[in-house]
Scaffold this motif. Structure first.
Motif, PDB file in Angstrom:
ATOM      1  N   ALA A 106       0.830  -1.211   0.000  1.00 60.36           N
ATOM      2  CA  ALA A 106       0.000   0.000   0.000  1.00 60.36           C
ATOM      3  C   ALA A 106       0.861   1.256   0.000  1.00 60.36           C
ATOM      4  O   ALA A 106       0.509   2.269  -0.619  1.00 60.36           O
ATOM      5  CB  ALA A 106      -0.937  -0.016   1.206  1.00 60.36           C
ATOM      6  N   ALA A 109       1.950   1.916  -3.406  1.00 57.06           N
ATOM      7  CA  ALA A 109       0.852   2.493  -4.185  1.00 57.06           C
ATOM      8  C   ALA A 109       0.499   3.905  -3.731  1.00 57.06           C
ATOM      9  O   ALA A 109      -0.250   4.606  -4.417  1.00 57.06           O
ATOM     10  CB  ALA A 109      -0.378   1.593  -4.089  1.00 57.06           C
ATOM     11  N   HIS A 116      -6.383   0.594  -0.716  1.00 56.14           N
ATOM     12  CA  HIS A 116      -5.680  -0.322  -1.621  1.00 56.14           C
ATOM     13  C   HIS A 116      -6.542  -1.557  -1.879  1.00 56.14           C
ATOM     14  O   HIS A 116      -6.459  -2.164  -2.957  1.00 56.14           O
ATOM     15  CB  HIS A 116      -4.346  -0.705  -0.985  1.00 56.14           C
ATOM     16  CG  HIS A 116      -3.399  -1.420  -1.889  1.00 56.14           C
ATOM     17  ND1 HIS A 116      -2.971  -0.911  -3.101  1.00 56.14           N
ATOM     18  CD2 HIS A 116      -2.787  -2.624  -1.761  1.00 56.14           C
ATOM     19  CE1 HIS A 116      -2.144  -1.751  -3.669  1.00 56.14           C
ATOM     20  NE2 HIS A 116      -2.017  -2.809  -2.891  1.00 56.14           N
TER      21      HIS A 116
END
Length: 336
Positions: A106, A109, A116
């Motif tokens: 996560a 990202a 996520h």
């Protein structure tokens, strides 16, 4: 990717007693997976009841260091599968790695972990605050020290009903009771109406894990819902709990992390079981991971870090049962 291990011996605010014993400290191992400037954190507590020690967990991870650090993966679920052959019988260590991997994925990202996964923070359950077995005076003092909307009361004495009656005189909060396998079927069925009248929401694991006939009777006769804990540790246990319990309490360290926990939640829902996630006495690293499952849950017990005197990590903040998330990606956990 680099593996870093951080052992701690967490001091509790008060001696914590359940039917299995008492403790003043909780050893724990925080696992860090570092990828450049990003780090993901996971945790596994050393629980003698489940045959765990910090030393054994560190030894296991050191033996797997080369495989861990050389593994190539984008999804945390893929890393869980990579490590499964080595850790299938060691869910505590697998949990620490898996949570660290979800946190790291996560963070890569750039989003919170719940996002996520495609979840949103709506209608989240309150977390209870646990009161361990002690004299009634001590239990009342702990409630007065930490006023809370929902308490989990640890039971397993020869005067459990008297304890709940006495505590009820001091608070209007909802109660949940956890007998930790200490009752019989007959006791549970007899106590349930009295407990319900005292605003107890449910009974957690009243009977031993092997007493399936007793649990079938309790499931049929109890006027309060019964939630599995010791009877629901790994993924196949969810199916075994259907028809014996009204819900399951999933613990990340017992099942092997967030990856299997999410599958267990999905399976429990398909079986019309209520879903709770519980915690060990752990730092905010482990508690922050639980928080991201909240949109999927009916109940949650994530007070472990609140029971500590010294906290080596930060994560989510919990006030009066309400979980507040920190801004930033991943689980939000970090070492101080």
């Amino acid at each position: 990717m680099e593996l870093h291990l951080h052992p701690f011996n967490l001091q509790l605010r008060h001696t914590f007693r359940i039917a299995h014993g008492a403790r003043t400290h909780q050893p724990t191992l925080i696992v860090e997976l570092r990828d450049g400037e990003l780090s993901g954190f996971g945790e596994a507590t050393a629980t003698s009841y489940y045959g765990q020690s910090v030393e054994k967990m560190q030894e296991t991870l050191e033996q797997l260091r080369s495989k861990i650090e050389s593994s190539q993966w984008e999804k945390a679920e893929d890393f869980w599968e990579i490590m499964r052959p080595d850790l299938e019988t060691n869910p505590f260590v697998q949990c620490a790695l898996d949570v660290a991997a979800h946190d790291l994925a996560a963070r890569r990202a750039g989003v919170p972990l719940y996002r996520h996964w495609g979840l949103e923070l709506t209608e989240l359950p309150l977390t209870n605050y646990t009161i361990g077995i002690a004299s009634v005076e001590e239990m009342v003092a702990k409630m007065e020290e930490t006023p809370w909307p929902v308490y989990k009361i640890k039971l397993g004495t020869d005067h459990d009903l008297e304890i709940i009656r006495a505590l009820r005189e001091h608070t209007d909060a909802a109660f949940r009771v956890d007998a930790n396998c200490a009752w019989t079927a007959e006791q549970t069925i007899a106590l349930a109406p009295e407990l319900k009248a005292l605003n107890v929401e449910f009974i957690e694991q009243p009977l031993g894990m092997d007493d399936r006939a007793g649990m079938a009777l309790v499931h049929r006769e109890s006027v309060l819902p019964v939630i599995a804990d010791e009877s629901c540790q790994r993924e196949p246990d969810v199916d075994r709990c259907a028809g014996l319990f009204h819900g399951v309490n999933i613990k990340l360290m017992k099942c092997g992390g967030l990856t299997p926990a999410r599958r267990m939640i999905e399976r429990a829902r398909s079986l019309k079981l209520r879903v709770m996630v519980g915690c060990m006495t752990e730092s905010s690293v482990g508690i922050a991971a639980i928080a991201h499952l909240l949109p999927l849950l009916d109940y949650v017990d994530m007070d472990g870090a609140l029971l500590l005197k010294d906290e080596p990590a930060t994560g989510v903040c919990i006030e009066n049962g309400v979980v507040h998330f920190v801004d930033g990606p991943g689980t939000g956990a970090s070492l101080r």
